[in-house]
Design a protein around this motif. Sequence first.
Motif, PDB file in Angstrom:
ATOM      1  N   ASP A 141       0.834  -1.215   0.000  1.00 30.30           N
ATOM      2  CA  ASP A 141       0.000   0.000   0.000  1.00 30.30           C
ATOM      3  C   ASP A 141       0.861   1.255   0.000  1.00 30.30           C
ATOM      4  OD1 ASP A 141      -2.028  -1.798   0.455  1.00 30.30           O
ATOM      5  OD2 ASP A 141      -2.417  -1.148   2.511  1.00 30.30           O
ATOM      6  N   ILE A 142       1.943   1.217   0.801  1.00 30.30           N
ATOM      7  CA  ILE A 142       2.836   2.380   0.880  1.00 30.30           C
ATOM      8  C   ILE A 142       3.442   2.622  -0.497  1.00 30.30           C
ATOM      9  CG2 ILE A 142       5.023   3.248   1.850  1.00 30.30           C
ATOM     10  CD1 ILE A 142       4.348   1.730   4.452  1.00 30.30           C
ATOM     11  N   LEU A 143       3.930   1.547  -1.115  1.00 30.92           N
ATOM     12  CA  LEU A 143       4.566   1.694  -2.431  1.00 30.92           C
ATOM     13  C   LEU A 143       3.563   2.151  -3.489  1.00 30.92           C
ATOM     14  CD1 LEU A 143       6.899  -1.452  -2.408  1.00 30.92           C
ATOM     15  CD2 LEU A 143       7.577   0.938  -2.164  1.00 30.92           C
ATOM     16  N   ASP A 144       2.306   1.738  -3.340  1.00 30.52           N
ATOM     17  CA  ASP A 144       1.273   2.175  -4.295  1.00 30.52           C
ATOM     18  C   ASP A 144       1.121   3.701  -4.259  1.00 30.52           C
ATOM     19  OD1 ASP A 144      -0.982   1.052  -6.112  1.00 30.52           O
ATOM     20  OD2 ASP A 144      -2.010   2.534  -4.872  1.00 30.52           O
ATOM     21  N   VAL A 145       1.357   4.286  -3.087  1.00 30.28           N
ATOM     22  CA  VAL A 145       1.240   5.743  -2.944  1.00 30.28           C
ATOM     23  C   VAL A 145       2.559   6.444  -3.278  1.00 30.28           C
ATOM     24  CG1 VAL A 145       0.840   7.616  -1.282  1.00 30.28           C
ATOM     25  CG2 VAL A 145      -0.556   5.545  -1.187  1.00 30.28           C
ATOM     26  N   THR A 146       3.689   5.888  -2.792  1.00 27.45           N
ATOM     27  CA  THR A 146       4.966   6.617  -2.901  1.00 27.45           C
ATOM     28  C   THR A 146       5.801   6.199  -4.108  1.00 27.45           C
ATOM     29  OG1 THR A 146       6.135   4.983  -1.564  1.00 27.45           O
ATOM     30  CG2 THR A 146       5.138   6.825  -0.374  1.00 27.45           C
ATOM     31  N   GLY A 147       5.540   5.008  -4.664  1.00 30.25           N
ATOM     32  CA  GLY A 147       6.383   4.501  -5.757  1.00 30.25           C
ATOM     33  C   GLY A 147       5.940   5.049  -7.099  1.00 30.25           C
ATOM     34  N   ASN A 148       6.783   4.803  -8.116  1.00 33.62           N
ATOM     35  CA  ASN A 148       6.318   5.156  -9.463  1.00 33.62           C
ATOM     36  C   ASN A 148       6.188   3.890 -10.303  1.00 33.62           C
ATOM     37  OD1 ASN A 148       8.853   4.671 -10.953  1.00 33.62           O
ATOM     38  ND2 ASN A 148       9.587   6.389  -9.707  1.00 33.62           N
ATOM     39  N   LEU A 181       0.791   7.604   6.007  1.00 34.21           N
ATOM     40  CA  LEU A 181       2.063   6.957   5.625  1.00 34.21           C
ATOM     41  C   LEU A 181       2.969   6.678   6.816  1.00 34.21           C
ATOM     42  CD1 LEU A 181       3.051   8.778   2.302  1.00 34.21           C
ATOM     43  CD2 LEU A 181       2.658   6.313   2.608  1.00 34.21           C
ATOM     44  N   GLU A 182       3.046   7.649   7.710  1.00 33.29           N
ATOM     45  CA  GLU A 182       4.001   7.500   8.814  1.00 33.29           C
ATOM     46  C   GLU A 182       3.615   6.334   9.726  1.00 33.29           C
ATOM     47  OE1 GLU A 182       5.662  10.356  12.319  1.00 33.29           O
ATOM     48  OE2 GLU A 182       4.858  11.337  10.539  1.00 33.29           O
ATOM     49  N   ALA A 183       2.339   6.295  10.108  1.00 31.37           N
ATOM     50  CA  ALA A 183       1.871   5.205  10.975  1.00 31.37           C
ATOM     51  C   ALA A 183       1.979   3.869  10.243  1.00 31.37           C
ATOM     52  CB  ALA A 183       0.440   5.466  11.402  1.00 31.37           C
ATOM     53  N   SER A 184       1.812   3.892   8.934  1.00 29.52           N
ATOM     54  CA  SER A 184       1.895   2.644   8.166  1.00 29.52           C
ATOM     55  C   SER A 184       3.321   2.108   8.178  1.00 29.52           C
ATOM     56  CB  SER A 184       1.444   2.864   6.726  1.00 29.52           C
ATOM     57  OG  SER A 184       0.112   3.315   6.710  1.00 29.52           O
ATOM     58  N   ALA A 185       4.291   2.996   7.961  1.00 34.64           N
ATOM     59  CA  ALA A 185       5.696   2.568   7.980  1.00 34.64           C
ATOM     60  C   ALA A 185       6.050   2.007   9.356  1.00 34.64           C
ATOM     61  CB  ALA A 185       6.607   3.736   7.631  1.00 34.64           C
ATOM     62  N   LYS A 186       5.505   2.623  10.392  1.00 37.09           N
ATOM     63  CA  LYS A 186       5.763   2.157  11.759  1.00 37.09           C
ATOM     64  C   LYS A 186       5.154   0.757  11.962  1.00 37.09           C
ATOM     65  CE  LYS A 186       5.368   3.891  16.396  1.00 37.09           C
ATOM     66  NZ  LYS A 186       4.098   4.132  17.062  1.00 37.09           N
ATOM     67  N   ALA A 187       3.954   0.567  11.432  1.00 33.60           N
ATOM     68  CA  ALA A 187       3.292  -0.739  11.573  1.00 33.60           C
ATOM     69  C   ALA A 187       4.090  -1.823  10.847  1.00 33.60           C
ATOM     70  CB  ALA A 187       1.871  -0.657  11.029  1.00 33.60           C
ATOM     71  N   VAL A 188       4.596  -1.503   9.656  1.00 31.51           N
ATOM     72  CA  VAL A 188       5.395  -2.481   8.900  1.00 31.51           C
ATOM     73  C   VAL A 188       6.577  -2.925   9.748  1.00 31.51           C
ATOM     74  CG1 VAL A 188       6.940  -2.754   6.905  1.00 31.51           C
ATOM     75  CG2 VAL A 188       4.719  -1.655   6.613  1.00 31.51           C
ATOM     76  N   LYS A 189       7.246  -1.949  10.363  1.00 33.40           N
ATOM     77  CA  LYS A 189       8.431  -2.264  11.163  1.00 33.40           C
ATOM     78  C   LYS A 189       8.034  -3.106  12.376  1.00 33.40           C
ATOM     79  CE  LYS A 189      12.759  -0.682  12.895  1.00 33.40           C
ATOM     80  NZ  LYS A 189      12.899  -1.927  13.613  1.00 33.40           N
ATOM     81  N   GLU A 190       6.930  -2.731  13.025  1.00 30.36           N
ATOM     82  CA  GLU A 190       6.507  -3.480  14.215  1.00 30.36           C
ATOM     83  C   GLU A 190       6.134  -4.926  13.888  1.00 30.36           C
ATOM     84  OE1 GLU A 190       4.934   0.317  16.788  1.00 30.36           O
ATOM     85  OE2 GLU A 190       3.437  -1.182  16.140  1.00 30.36           O
ATOM     86  N   TYR A 191       5.351  -5.113  12.811  1.00 31.99           N
ATOM     87  CA  TYR A 191       4.956  -6.474  12.444  1.00 31.99           C
ATOM     88  C   TYR A 191       6.181  -7.300  12.059  1.00 31.99           C
ATOM     89  CZ  TYR A 191      -0.032  -5.225  12.400  1.00 31.99           C
ATOM     90  OH  TYR A 191      -1.297  -4.840  12.748  1.00 31.99           O
ATOM     91  N   SER A 192       7.105  -6.692  11.319  1.00 33.98           N
ATOM     92  CA  SER A 192       8.230  -7.505  10.868  1.00 33.98           C
ATOM     93  C   SER A 192       9.194  -7.781  12.033  1.00 33.98           C
ATOM     94  CB  SER A 192       8.901  -6.891   9.640  1.00 33.98           C
ATOM     95  OG  SER A 192       9.995  -6.122   9.975  1.00 33.98           O
ATOM     96  N   LEU A 204      12.008  -8.011   2.934  1.00 37.54           N
ATOM     97  CA  LEU A 204      10.662  -7.959   2.330  1.00 37.54           C
ATOM     98  C   LEU A 204       9.900  -6.728   2.738  1.00 37.54           C
ATOM     99  CD1 LEU A 204       9.168 -11.526   2.648  1.00 37.54           C
ATOM    100  CD2 LEU A 204       9.996 -10.325   0.632  1.00 37.54           C
ATOM    101  N   THR A 205      10.146  -6.287   3.973  1.00 40.75           N
ATOM    102  CA  THR A 205       9.372  -5.169   4.475  1.00 40.75           C
ATOM    103  C   THR A 205      10.104  -3.844   4.234  1.00 40.75           C
ATOM    104  OG1 THR A 205      10.260  -5.734   6.618  1.00 40.75           O
ATOM    105  CG2 THR A 205       8.080  -6.534   6.120  1.00 40.75           C
ATOM    106  N   ASN A 206      11.315  -3.899   3.653  1.00 44.24           N
ATOM    107  CA  ASN A 206      12.006  -2.661   3.246  1.00 44.24           C
ATOM    108  C   ASN A 206      12.014  -2.526   1.738  1.00 44.24           C
ATOM    109  OD1 ASN A 206      12.865  -1.874   5.801  1.00 44.24           O
ATOM    110  ND2 ASN A 206      14.552  -3.322   5.752  1.00 44.24           N
ATOM    111  N   ARG A 207      11.300  -3.427   1.057  1.00 38.62           N
ATOM    112  CA  ARG A 207      11.426  -3.510  -0.405  1.00 38.62           C
ATOM    113  C   ARG A 207      10.878  -2.284  -1.110  1.00 38.62           C
ATOM    114  NH1 ARG A 207       6.297  -5.618  -2.344  1.00 38.62           N
ATOM    115  NH2 ARG A 207       4.966  -5.525  -0.528  1.00 38.62           N
ATOM    116  N   LYS A 208      11.359  -2.093  -2.352  1.00 38.94           N
ATOM    117  CA  LYS A 208      10.927  -0.949  -3.169  1.00 38.94           C
ATOM    118  C   LYS A 208      10.035  -1.400  -4.331  1.00 38.94           C
ATOM    119  CE  LYS A 208      13.280   2.445  -1.165  1.00 38.94           C
ATOM    120  NZ  LYS A 208      12.921   1.905   0.174  1.00 38.94           N
TER     121      LYS A 208
END
Length: 302
Positions: free
Chosen positions: A230-237, A262-273, A297-301
């Motif tokens: 989801d994060i990449l869908d918003v921030t990636g090209n 976005l910020e809370a999402s990135a935090k959640a990714v880190k917490e789950y992983s 996997l959770t730092n992927r681009k």
Amino acid sequence: MEYLDKAEFQEKMQEKTAAIEAILQETLPKGDSLQRTIFHAMDYSVMGGGKRIRPMLLGEAYRLFTEEEDEMVAVFMTALEMIHTYSLVHDDLPAMDNDDYRRGRETTHKVFGEDMGILAGDALLNYAYETAVQGVANAKHGERAVAALLVLAKKAGVYGMVGGQVVDVEMTGKPLRAEQVEFIYCLKTGALLEASLLIGAILGGADQAALARMEEIGRLVGLAFQIQDDILDVTGNTEELGKPAHSDEKNAKTTFVSLHGLEASAKAVKEYSDRALEILDSLPGQNPYLNTLIRMLTNRKK
Ligand code: FPP
Ligand code: MG
């Protein structure tokens, strides 16, 4: 907990990806008979890149529990990647997400037509089970193989990936509560990742307590993986992702990012992983490659 450095990890990852792709290529149906269009569409769908994460997780999970070699590992890696690929082919269809690009090239239905896109997905799903059942019939550890087959079927089906996709499709364009988003993610994405780790562990002879932990790791990695998506869908090209960016917005989807930012999402990714890695660390075996893979996997681009 031990990790590999970047260079060693990447070298190993390339080797493992190539080995998985060789097995896939060897297993895919070929021939010049009248139905050859479906062979081409299956080949196009499966062999068009992809990170091969699910078969890789399966193989690495297996290695946590045994040093023995078993042909069932390759059989289930193939079946799992075929099921994953069918789900992408169908997910991209006009009736679902209607996406024209995936893995940096045109989606199966854009190249072969919508009819063949549907059939290629159907064919891959059937062929996955054909491959798996044929393997299971010759398995050295028959009981483990049958248990693995049941996990595959359940996690891919109505209690797993298909179930999650149903709710995703039904709720598209509607506001969702956080628990509903989590339900969708755990099923549509988490279930196949759970299957990867569980099947590897089952084939490796893991006991019930270890299996429960592997399933929980899969759930957490699935959540982290989908939120990162989801994060990449918003921030990636589109070019970097190899598939259209902003697809969720186009389809009016409520996502973890649209709910929490976005910020809370990135935090959640880190917490789950991190939580997934903690549980992995509590298991008896050690696999630094698997640790690094889950972190990556959770730092992927893409
Ligand atoms: C990308 O995987 C895929 C997901 C994040 C899962 C999304 C879920 C579905 C598409 C379920 C669809 C279900 C049905 C029944 C149609 P990836 O990043 O590993 O892709 P890759 O193989 O291209 O690397
Ligand atoms: Mg979708």
